[in-house]
Design a protein around this motif. Sequence first.
Motif, PDB file in Angstrom:
ATOM      1  N   CYS A 221      31.892  45.356  47.719  1.00 51.84           N
ATOM      2  CA  CYS A 221      31.959  44.428  46.588  1.00 51.84           C
ATOM      3  C   CYS A 221      33.408  44.087  46.255  1.00 51.84           C
ATOM      4  CB  CYS A 221      31.256  45.019  45.366  1.00 51.84           C
ATOM      5  SG  CYS A 221      29.455  44.969  45.461  1.00 51.84           S
ATOM      6  N   GLU A 222      34.256  45.110  46.262  1.00 55.95           N
ATOM      7  CA  GLU A 222      35.675  44.872  45.965  1.00 55.95           C
ATOM      8  C   GLU A 222      36.322  44.053  47.071  1.00 55.95           C
ATOM      9  OE1 GLU A 222      39.462  47.793  45.265  1.00 55.95           O
ATOM     10  OE2 GLU A 222      37.669  48.163  44.051  1.00 55.95           O
ATOM     11  N   LEU A 223      35.996  44.350  48.311  1.00 54.86           N
ATOM     12  CA  LEU A 223      36.582  43.626  49.434  1.00 54.86           C
ATOM     13  C   LEU A 223      36.179  42.147  49.407  1.00 54.86           C
ATOM     14  CD1 LEU A 223      38.175  43.843  52.158  1.00 54.86           C
ATOM     15  CD2 LEU A 223      35.974  44.275  53.259  1.00 54.86           C
ATOM     16  N   LEU A 224      34.894  41.890  49.158  1.00 54.36           N
ATOM     17  CA  LEU A 224      34.400  40.510  49.164  1.00 54.36           C
ATOM     18  C   LEU A 224      34.728  39.769  47.874  1.00 54.36           C
ATOM     19  CD1 LEU A 224      30.817  40.900  50.715  1.00 54.36           C
ATOM     20  CD2 LEU A 224      32.873  40.047  51.835  1.00 54.36           C
ATOM     21  N   GLY A 225      34.829  40.518  46.772  1.00 49.87           N
ATOM     22  CA  GLY A 225      34.987  39.871  45.471  1.00 49.87           C
ATOM     23  C   GLY A 225      33.653  39.617  44.804  1.00 49.87           C
ATOM     24  N   VAL A 226      32.709  40.544  45.009  1.00 48.18           N
ATOM     25  CA  VAL A 226      31.384  40.469  44.398  1.00 48.18           C
ATOM     26  C   VAL A 226      31.336  41.464  43.242  1.00 48.18           C
ATOM     27  CG1 VAL A 226      28.921  40.895  44.780  1.00 48.18           C
ATOM     28  CG2 VAL A 226      30.284  39.821  46.577  1.00 48.18           C
ATOM     29  N   PRO A 227      30.942  41.037  42.041  1.00 55.49           N
ATOM     30  CA  PRO A 227      30.887  41.967  40.908  1.00 55.49           C
ATOM     31  C   PRO A 227      29.884  43.104  41.172  1.00 55.49           C
ATOM     32  CG  PRO A 227      30.789  39.703  40.137  1.00 55.49           C
ATOM     33  CD  PRO A 227      30.620  39.659  41.623  1.00 55.49           C
ATOM     34  N   TYR A 228      30.357  44.334  41.143  1.00 53.58           N
ATOM     35  CA  TYR A 228      29.479  45.489  41.368  1.00 53.58           C
ATOM     36  C   TYR A 228      28.409  45.577  40.289  1.00 53.58           C
ATOM     37  CZ  TYR A 228      28.055  50.351  42.192  1.00 53.58           C
ATOM     38  OH  TYR A 228      27.330  51.496  42.439  1.00 53.58           O
ATOM     39  N   THR A 229      28.717  45.061  39.106  1.00 53.99           N
ATOM     40  CA  THR A 229      27.744  45.086  38.004  1.00 53.99           C
ATOM     41  C   THR A 229      26.519  44.233  38.295  1.00 53.99           C
ATOM     42  OG1 THR A 229      29.070  43.347  36.954  1.00 53.99           O
ATOM     43  CG2 THR A 229      29.434  45.606  36.204  1.00 53.99           C
ATOM     44  N   ASP A 230      26.603  43.370  39.324  1.00 52.16           N
ATOM     45  CA  ASP A 230      25.462  42.530  39.702  1.00 52.16           C
ATOM     46  C   ASP A 230      24.561  43.203  40.735  1.00 52.16           C
ATOM     47  OD1 ASP A 230      26.458  40.562  38.077  1.00 52.16           O
ATOM     48  OD2 ASP A 230      27.219  39.298  39.698  1.00 52.16           O
ATOM     49  N   ARG A 231      24.814  44.495  41.040  1.00 52.78           N
ATOM     50  CA  ARG A 231      24.141  45.126  42.174  1.00 52.78           C
ATOM     51  C   ARG A 231      22.622  45.126  42.055  1.00 52.78           C
ATOM     52  NH1 ARG A 231      26.419  48.804  38.970  1.00 52.78           N
ATOM     53  NH2 ARG A 231      25.298  50.689  38.329  1.00 52.78           N
ATOM     54  N   GLU A 232      22.081  45.159  40.831  1.00 52.72           N
ATOM     55  CA  GLU A 232      20.622  45.139  40.694  1.00 52.72           C
ATOM     56  C   GLU A 232      20.045  43.823  41.185  1.00 52.72           C
ATOM     57  OE1 GLU A 232      19.170  46.233  36.888  1.00 52.72           O
ATOM     58  OE2 GLU A 232      20.072  48.238  36.921  1.00 52.72           O
ATOM     59  N   ARG A 233      20.842  42.758  41.147  1.00 56.72           N
ATOM     60  CA  ARG A 233      20.368  41.461  41.623  1.00 56.72           C
ATOM     61  C   ARG A 233      20.308  41.404  43.143  1.00 56.72           C
ATOM     62  NH1 ARG A 233      22.877  36.109  39.267  1.00 56.72           N
ATOM     63  NH2 ARG A 233      21.217  35.357  40.635  1.00 56.72           N
ATOM     64  N   PHE A 234      21.319  41.999  43.803  1.00 61.74           N
ATOM     65  CA  PHE A 234      21.375  41.827  45.257  1.00 61.74           C
ATOM     66  C   PHE A 234      20.895  43.034  46.060  1.00 61.74           C
ATOM     67  CE2 PHE A 234      25.930  42.654  44.025  1.00 61.74           C
ATOM     68  CZ  PHE A 234      26.068  43.923  44.560  1.00 61.74           C
ATOM     69  N   GLN A 235      20.896  44.242  45.483  1.00 61.81           N
ATOM     70  CA  GLN A 235      20.516  45.424  46.253  1.00 61.81           C
ATOM     71  C   GLN A 235      19.052  45.368  46.689  1.00 61.81           C
ATOM     72  OE1 GLN A 235      22.676  48.591  46.896  1.00 61.81           O
ATOM     73  NE2 GLN A 235      21.154  48.339  48.518  1.00 61.81           N
ATOM     74  N   GLY A 236      18.160  44.994  45.773  1.00 59.09           N
ATOM     75  CA  GLY A 236      16.745  44.916  46.119  1.00 59.09           C
ATOM     76  C   GLY A 236      16.464  43.888  47.198  1.00 59.09           C
ATOM     77  N   HIS A 237      17.149  42.737  47.120  1.00 53.84           N
ATOM     78  CA  HIS A 237      16.991  41.717  48.159  1.00 53.84           C
ATOM     79  C   HIS A 237      17.444  42.257  49.511  1.00 53.84           C
ATOM     80  CE1 HIS A 237      15.869  38.919  45.153  1.00 53.84           C
ATOM     81  NE2 HIS A 237      17.083  38.630  44.706  1.00 53.84           N
TER      82      HIS A 237
ATOM     83  N   SER B 159      39.793  33.429  44.299  1.00 52.25           N
ATOM     84  CA  SER B 159      40.307  34.726  43.854  1.00 52.25           C
ATOM     85  C   SER B 159      40.985  35.448  45.010  1.00 52.25           C
ATOM     86  CB  SER B 159      39.156  35.570  43.301  1.00 52.25           C
ATOM     87  OG  SER B 159      38.060  35.557  44.198  1.00 52.25           O
ATOM     88  N   ASP B 160      41.638  36.563  44.686  1.00 50.51           N
ATOM     89  CA  ASP B 160      42.381  37.314  45.691  1.00 50.51           C
ATOM     90  C   ASP B 160      41.470  38.353  46.341  1.00 50.51           C
ATOM     91  OD1 ASP B 160      44.424  38.273  47.228  1.00 50.51           O
ATOM     92  OD2 ASP B 160      45.268  39.565  45.657  1.00 50.51           O
ATOM     93  N   ASP B 161      40.511  37.878  47.116  1.00 51.58           N
ATOM     94  CA  ASP B 161      39.565  38.731  47.825  1.00 51.58           C
ATOM     95  C   ASP B 161      39.063  37.941  49.026  1.00 51.58           C
ATOM     96  OD1 ASP B 161      37.398  37.008  46.771  1.00 51.58           O
ATOM     97  OD2 ASP B 161      37.784  38.059  44.896  1.00 51.58           O
ATOM     98  N   LEU B 162      38.177  38.545  49.829  1.00 46.71           N
ATOM     99  CA  LEU B 162      37.785  37.904  51.079  1.00 46.71           C
ATOM    100  C   LEU B 162      37.038  36.592  50.839  1.00 46.71           C
ATOM    101  CD1 LEU B 162      36.610  39.775  54.234  1.00 46.71           C
ATOM    102  CD2 LEU B 162      35.580  37.614  53.630  1.00 46.71           C
ATOM    103  N   LEU B 163      36.084  36.585  49.917  1.00 52.71           N
ATOM    104  CA  LEU B 163      35.353  35.346  49.656  1.00 52.71           C
ATOM    105  C   LEU B 163      36.266  34.285  49.048  1.00 52.71           C
ATOM    106  CD1 LEU B 163      31.860  36.478  48.289  1.00 52.71           C
ATOM    107  CD2 LEU B 163      32.372  35.379  50.475  1.00 52.71           C
ATOM    108  N   GLY B 164      37.183  34.724  48.177  1.00 53.45           N
ATOM    109  CA  GLY B 164      38.137  33.781  47.615  1.00 53.45           C
ATOM    110  C   GLY B 164      39.027  33.190  48.681  1.00 53.45           C
ATOM    111  N   ASP B 165      39.425  34.022  49.637  1.00 46.85           N
ATOM    112  CA  ASP B 165      40.236  33.561  50.761  1.00 46.85           C
ATOM    113  C   ASP B 165      39.462  32.549  51.596  1.00 46.85           C
ATOM    114  OD1 ASP B 165      42.310  33.378  52.555  1.00 46.85           O
ATOM    115  OD2 ASP B 165      41.832  35.230  53.604  1.00 46.85           O
ATOM    116  N   LEU B 166      38.197  32.866  51.914  1.00 46.18           N
ATOM    117  CA  LEU B 166      37.379  31.942  52.692  1.00 46.18           C
ATOM    118  C   LEU B 166      37.093  30.652  51.923  1.00 46.18           C
ATOM    119  CD1 LEU B 166      34.795  34.447  54.246  1.00 46.18           C
ATOM    120  CD2 LEU B 166      36.661  33.278  55.442  1.00 46.18           C
ATOM    121  N   ALA B 167      37.031  30.743  50.606  1.00 50.67           N
ATOM    122  CA  ALA B 167      36.754  29.555  49.793  1.00 50.67           C
ATOM    123  C   ALA B 167      37.871  28.517  49.909  1.00 50.67           C
ATOM    124  CB  ALA B 167      36.568  29.960  48.329  1.00 50.67           C
ATOM    125  N   ARG B 168      39.055  28.946  50.331  1.00 55.85           N
ATOM    126  CA  ARG B 168      40.176  28.015  50.514  1.00 55.85           C
ATOM    127  C   ARG B 168      40.096  27.274  51.841  1.00 55.85           C
ATOM    128  NH1 ARG B 168      42.454  32.764  48.329  1.00 55.85           N
ATOM    129  NH2 ARG B 168      43.381  32.458  46.254  1.00 55.85           N
TER     130      ARG B 168
END
Length: 405
Positions: free
Chosen positions: A159-175, A212-221
Amino acid sequence: MSHTPSPDAPLTLPTERAAGCPFDPPAGLAAVRDRAPLTRLTYPDGHLGRLATGHAAVRAILADPRFSSRYELMHHPFPGGPEGPLPPAPVGDMTGMDAPEHTRYRRLLMGRFTVRRMRRLSDRVREITTAQLDALERGGPGADLVEVFARPVPALVICELLGVPYTDRERFQGHADTIMSMDVSPEDRYAAMAGLHEYMAELVRAKRAEPSDDLLGDLARDVDLTDEELVGIGGFLLAAGLDTTANMIAHGTFALLSNPAQAQALRQDPDLAPQAVEELMRFLTIAHTSVRTALEDVEVDGRLIRAGESVTLSLEAANRDPERFADPDLLDLRRAATGHLGFGHGIHQCLGQQLARVELTVALPALLDRFPTLRLAVPADEVPLRTDMNIYGVHRLPVTWDRDR
């Protein structure tokens, strides 16, 4: 008088694991491999293809571009799987792509998962590991190691590497769990994929608006990546980063607690950790099975595989091949397990393997060091195994330890 079946007599894929052997491949695979490293296989849909169990045969097929990874060309080897042709890989899912599409994505991401970059993460992985061990200790003896340690450590890291909020884990872990399951209905799997896609699409919109300064933020550029591609890549990396390393931490701990001499060797010599990780990857092979389809007639191990035939690759049987590894059914952390196929091989070799190595090299010795009396809280045969998942391991790992006096 006994009769040994011909290597070309069709069989069905052995899937039953022997009782009391939670770390071994299905018992029938060794007998198949001993008979021939490449045999005929009847698939549940009636397709007549092949099963590769020998290390050399599996490795050769994984490295050969004449074999395709495209989902829509392959037949599913497990009973109870999807009926009829599989749909093509979703955008961003590199596992189900061939060159040149796969090459484009791989090149885009390889520079972000180099050995040097992943090693630079070691200090942060140690901080995350220490914090989870602190939480485990505060909770006192008696815990599910999957829930309180094996899952949170890689989840926090990815989550930290990608820039995904860990607090959202209930949304994505089950999927992610549903997507990795082997016995869910196609409808449930597609619903889970849609749910993960929806979540990632929201995140991508935010990253595009304010990188943002993370992998997804980098790819978003990257203006050459469409939003759909970025959503697909993000979902693919998130799901892979959550599940595989979590299961290696949990199942690796289970294996070490079941082999106390090996656990003690790692406690006494933390520098053994990198070598121990490679041996655990070989011995456990949690990513146990893959499939390729021949794009043209190909000869492997002296046998002709016809164009259109699917070949099921038993990575777990290959990693226990006595032709490649001496005493392969023995867990030996001092073994030089180079050449194992725990991360795959060829162009589809695990993109995040260096990150996984860092996480495992840090987490396993730290756990054993913090809790010298760590042990199973239930009999080994009561630990629930993930026989229903694409990634093998344990659903839960109840453990306990002695409080310091």
